[in-house]
Design a protein around this motif. Structure first.
Motif, PDB file in Angstrom:
ATOM      1  N   LEU A 148      -7.735  -0.034   1.217  1.00 40.22           N
ATOM      2  CA  LEU A 148      -8.778   1.002   1.161  1.00 40.22           C
ATOM      3  C   LEU A 148     -10.002   0.602   1.985  1.00 40.22           C
ATOM      4  O   LEU A 148     -10.509   1.396   2.786  1.00 40.22           O
ATOM      5  CB  LEU A 148      -9.194   1.249  -0.292  1.00 40.22           C
ATOM      6  CG  LEU A 148      -8.237   2.100  -1.131  1.00 40.22           C
ATOM      7  CD1 LEU A 148      -8.674   2.108  -2.598  1.00 40.22           C
ATOM      8  CD2 LEU A 148      -8.181   3.525  -0.589  1.00 40.22           C
ATOM      9  N   PRO A 200       0.835  -1.211   0.000  1.00 41.60           N
ATOM     10  CA  PRO A 200       0.000   0.000   0.000  1.00 41.60           C
ATOM     11  C   PRO A 200       0.866   1.256   0.000  1.00 41.60           C
ATOM     12  O   PRO A 200       1.873   1.316   0.703  1.00 41.60           O
ATOM     13  CB  PRO A 200      -0.803  -0.107   1.295  1.00 41.60           C
ATOM     14  CG  PRO A 200      -0.653  -1.500   1.766  1.00 41.60           C
ATOM     15  CD  PRO A 200       0.589  -2.063   1.168  1.00 41.60           C
ATOM     16  N   GLY A 242     -10.636  -4.432  -6.583  1.00 38.42           N
ATOM     17  CA  GLY A 242      -9.178  -4.651  -6.641  1.00 38.42           C
ATOM     18  C   GLY A 242      -8.575  -4.339  -5.290  1.00 38.42           C
ATOM     19  O   GLY A 242      -7.680  -3.519  -5.155  1.00 38.42           O
ATOM     20  N   LEU A 244      -9.098 -10.278  -8.472  1.00 38.19           N
ATOM     21  CA  LEU A 244      -8.952 -11.431  -9.357  1.00 38.19           C
ATOM     22  C   LEU A 244      -8.053 -12.483  -8.700  1.00 38.19           C
ATOM     23  O   LEU A 244      -8.126 -13.661  -9.035  1.00 38.19           O
ATOM     24  CB  LEU A 244      -8.328 -10.955 -10.677  1.00 38.19           C
ATOM     25  CG  LEU A 244      -8.548 -11.780 -11.931  1.00 38.19           C
ATOM     26  CD1 LEU A 244     -10.021 -12.063 -12.186  1.00 38.19           C
ATOM     27  CD2 LEU A 244      -7.950 -11.062 -13.144  1.00 38.19           C
ATOM     28  N   ALA A 266      -1.199  -6.299 -10.328  1.00 35.51           N
ATOM     29  CA  ALA A 266      -1.556  -5.075  -9.599  1.00 35.51           C
ATOM     30  C   ALA A 266      -1.117  -3.818 -10.349  1.00 35.51           C
ATOM     31  O   ALA A 266      -1.526  -2.708  -9.994  1.00 35.51           O
ATOM     32  CB  ALA A 266      -0.925  -5.095  -8.207  1.00 35.51           C
TER      33      ALA A 266
END
Ligand SMILES: C[S@@+](CC[C@H](N)C(=O)[O-])C[C@H]1O[C@@H](n2cnc3c(N)ncnc32)[C@H](O)[C@@H]1O
Length: 295
Positions: free
Chosen positions: A140, A103, A134, A158, A224
């Motif tokens: 988040l 992150p 995602g 995914l 990503a």
């Protein structure tokens, strides 16, 4: 050959930090001193304050070996957060594994924008339904659930391995009872409506991935990063699902790659959304975009 030049038995904590930082600096690492402290602290199980208060302590041979092994990984450009196995995001400690993006501080711009939307519309105590498309480590979604005590949420990805990390992070931060995780393509596997949809989709144009910093290119999962040929595939998928998923007067807030604001704004407008605000990150780059469907 020694990994850290000059580092040998009998070195103190402060000498070891100095030599590690010197090696990192010579290798062109930006935060040489900070990285050295974080890695030595990890090797010795000492926090920042203890590293200072124990600065004269002499390291045992096995401690020198442990510190050298961590330094060797950093010199191969493995990010500190990956070596430590965790990263702080919005006051929560999140586990990171090779399956998830580390992150980033700029992603907190999305959290700030989402909280501003909630406060504009009423109170933080509402029973909001949140979707994080995602979700990766869950950064988040978990930051928002931590701030909104009555909210519930779904995170999609995914990658099943990423979702396992997100789930573990939800449990570790005491938020497991308020979120679920769904393996699907963007939001294909979830039903609305959601009051708040957030996403930091993969947004690097495919052809630019090879020229990213090694910390990103070699360690973040390609899934990503890869936003397709122009970096915008994720935004297209999200825009196409927004009508089905967003509650009336709900807000869609996405993170933007540098310079992507005009393209994403156009794409959202073409999907019938109205862009209500753009938010800069701390470096002044337009980093988050708010959109909604006007009644
Ligand atoms: C840039 S990362 C963001 C991770 C996390 N939300 C954060 O901000 O740190 C993008 C995430 O989207 C996921 N992803 C990529 N393509 C996807 C797709 N087609 N459907 C669902 N998730 C996808 C990746 O696995 C990755 O976890």
């Amino acid at each position: 050959m020694r990994i850290i030049s000059g580092l040998q038995a009998g070195a103190s904590v402060s000498e070891t930090v100095r030599l590690m930082a010197q090696a990192f600096r010579q290798a062109g690492l930006e935060d040489a001193e900070i990285d050295a402290r974080a890695l030595l602290g990890h090797a010795l199980q000492l926090d920042r304050a203890q590293l200072i208060s124990h600065s004269d302590r002499i390291l045992a041979a096995r401690e020198i070996e442990a510190a050298s092994a961590l330094a060797a990984r950093r010199l191969k450009r493995e990010p500190v957060a990956r070596i430590l196995g965790h990263k702080e995001f919005w006051n929560q400690m999140l586990q990171v594994t090779p399956a998830v993006l580390v992150p980033r501080p700029e992603t907190e711009t999305v959290v700030e924008a989402a909280l501003a939307f909630v406060v504009r519309g009423g109170s933080r105590m509402e029973k909001l339904r949140i979707l994080d498309i995602g979700t990766g480590s869950g950064a988040l979604l978990l930051a928002l659930l931590g701030e909104l005590p009555n909210a519930t949420g779904i995170g999609t990805d995914l990658s099943a391995a990423a979702l396992a990390v997100a789930r573990a992070n939800a449990e570790a931060n005491g938020l497991g009872s308020r979120c679920t995780f769904v393996a699907c393509d963007f939001a294909a596997g979830v039903q609305g409506p959601f009051d708040l949809i957030v996403s930091n989709p993969p947004y690097i144009p495919r052809g630019e991935i090879a020229s990213l910093a090694p910390e990103v290119r070699d360690y973040d999962p390609t899934l990503a990063l890869d936003g397709g040929t122009d970096g915008l595939d994720g935004y297209r998928a999200i825009a196409a699902e927004a009508r089905r998923l967003l509650a009336p007067s709900g807000s869609l807030i996405v993170e933007l790659g540098g310079g992507q604001e005009p393209a994403v704004r156009a794409l959202f407008t073409n999907a019938g959304l109205t862009v209500t605000a753009a938010h800069n990150d701390l470096t002044g780059i337009a980093r988050a975009l708010d959109a909604t469907f006007m009644a």
